[in-house]
Scaffold this motif. Sequence first.
Motif, PDB file in Angstrom:
ATOM      1  N   HIS A 138       0.834  -1.203   0.000  1.00 23.48           N
ATOM      2  CA  HIS A 138       0.000   0.000   0.000  1.00 23.48           C
ATOM      3  C   HIS A 138       0.871   1.257   0.000  1.00 23.48           C
ATOM      4  O   HIS A 138       0.603   2.219  -0.723  1.00 23.48           O
ATOM      5  N   GLN A 193      -7.762  -1.020  -4.041  1.00 25.46           N
ATOM      6  CA  GLN A 193      -7.452   0.409  -3.932  1.00 25.46           C
ATOM      7  C   GLN A 193      -6.674   0.900  -5.151  1.00 25.46           C
ATOM      8  O   GLN A 193      -6.920   2.004  -5.650  1.00 25.46           O
ATOM      9  N   ASN A 353     -11.007   5.252  -0.662  1.00 21.34           N
ATOM     10  CA  ASN A 353     -10.517   4.302  -1.651  1.00 21.34           C
ATOM     11  C   ASN A 353     -10.589   2.859  -1.180  1.00 21.34           C
ATOM     12  O   ASN A 353     -10.584   1.935  -1.984  1.00 21.34           O
ATOM     13  N   ARG A 354     -10.628   2.663   0.132  1.00 22.23           N
ATOM     14  CA  ARG A 354     -10.671   1.300   0.663  1.00 22.23           C
ATOM     15  C   ARG A 354     -12.094   0.763   0.698  1.00 22.23           C
ATOM     16  O   ARG A 354     -12.360  -0.363   0.273  1.00 22.23           O
ATOM     17  N   GLU A 377      -3.933   4.415   4.112  1.00 17.61           N
ATOM     18  CA  GLU A 377      -5.224   4.575   3.459  1.00 17.61           C
ATOM     19  C   GLU A 377      -5.177   5.771   2.507  1.00 17.61           C
ATOM     20  O   GLU A 377      -4.439   6.718   2.723  1.00 17.61           O
TER      21      GLU A 377
END
Length: 383
Positions: A138, A193, A353-354, A377
């Motif tokens: 991420h 994402q 976005n999650r 995130e």
Amino acid sequence: MLEEFRLHQGYDLTPYLPVLAGYVVESVEKTAKVLYDYRQTIAALIQEKYFGTFQRRATSNGLTFTAQAIGNALCITGDAISVKQVVDKPQGEFWTYQQQGAYDVKDCSSAAHLYGKPVASAEAMTDCEYKDTPLRLHRVANIAFSLGAQEFVVCATPHIPQAHVSQPYIAGREYAINRSNPLWKQMADVWLQAARSMVMLRHGKAAPDVLVFLGDDVPIKTIASRLPDGIGHLDWDVCTGDALRNRLKVRNGLIATPDGVTYRALLIADKAHVNDSTLQLIDNIRAAGIPVLHSGEEITRPLQFVEGGESVVHTHRRTYKEDIFYLANIEDTTAHVAFRLQAKPKKIQVWNNRTGRRFSLKAHSDGMFSLSLQPCESVFVIY
């Protein structure tokens, strides 16, 4: 090479061949000039004859050509920004171990913005190891998107010969993005994402704040130690002399590309080599009222962080009716962010976005917005 040199530089290299072996011919100044012209000729040939040939052959066969022109290294005598204009889809790269990001992606996205390319691609998450967690993926994805990436070409091992895998599968290199990874199912959120980000980051046009001039001499690409001070929380692109000569004009108080990407100021990178013709172009930009600076400290930020900004990266895009900011937490702790927007909207839309959740956020009485971002995130802020 002698003929190509004559075509590109207008004089015969033959009398000056000893300079390539380290000898001075005529004078130190003349020798330096010949070596500079020689490097420029190599760079032009890499662009025209190498990548240009691939592009012409691809076009003639109905193919879209993508290339990491010229790649993430300074061992090739070339211009890592202007060379990307000859390929359909320029590509950069970032590796999983680069947990602070890779400016090769910035070279790629800048070239896309300057030369009218619709998608800036990126070789993504190279050499992911089995010890790498979804949080680490991420983080590097968030940084790459903030640097302008709009497409990931993920380094993975899609083909595993065993139907049932009892241990992590390694074929040569440890490409751990595959179904034998014990964390494979936990990685689903990474791809969700990323997919949402890629869709949103192709809306509208890039809306960078400033353009950083890297110089004229080659080899050249973005180097962190030479970037101007004060560009933190600015959205910026990089260029070389080619874009100043062939793609950029001053229009309505802004530096503009033919495709409508604009910049409010030109910043000069540290130790940037500037030839005489480029120096004249820079003087013309300054005379037209555009700030030409060595630091970005004086530039007003469209997105102004009051609290928590040290944990957040962002990029800015604009459609004909909306501003879109991508904000991402790059730390493994929750970031409590307070920010103002230069446009002073009273309400913004936030797309998580999650979760995919969309919600409205009202400004406080002082015009500030508050937002909490979970570890690594990302969200889109739209107004």
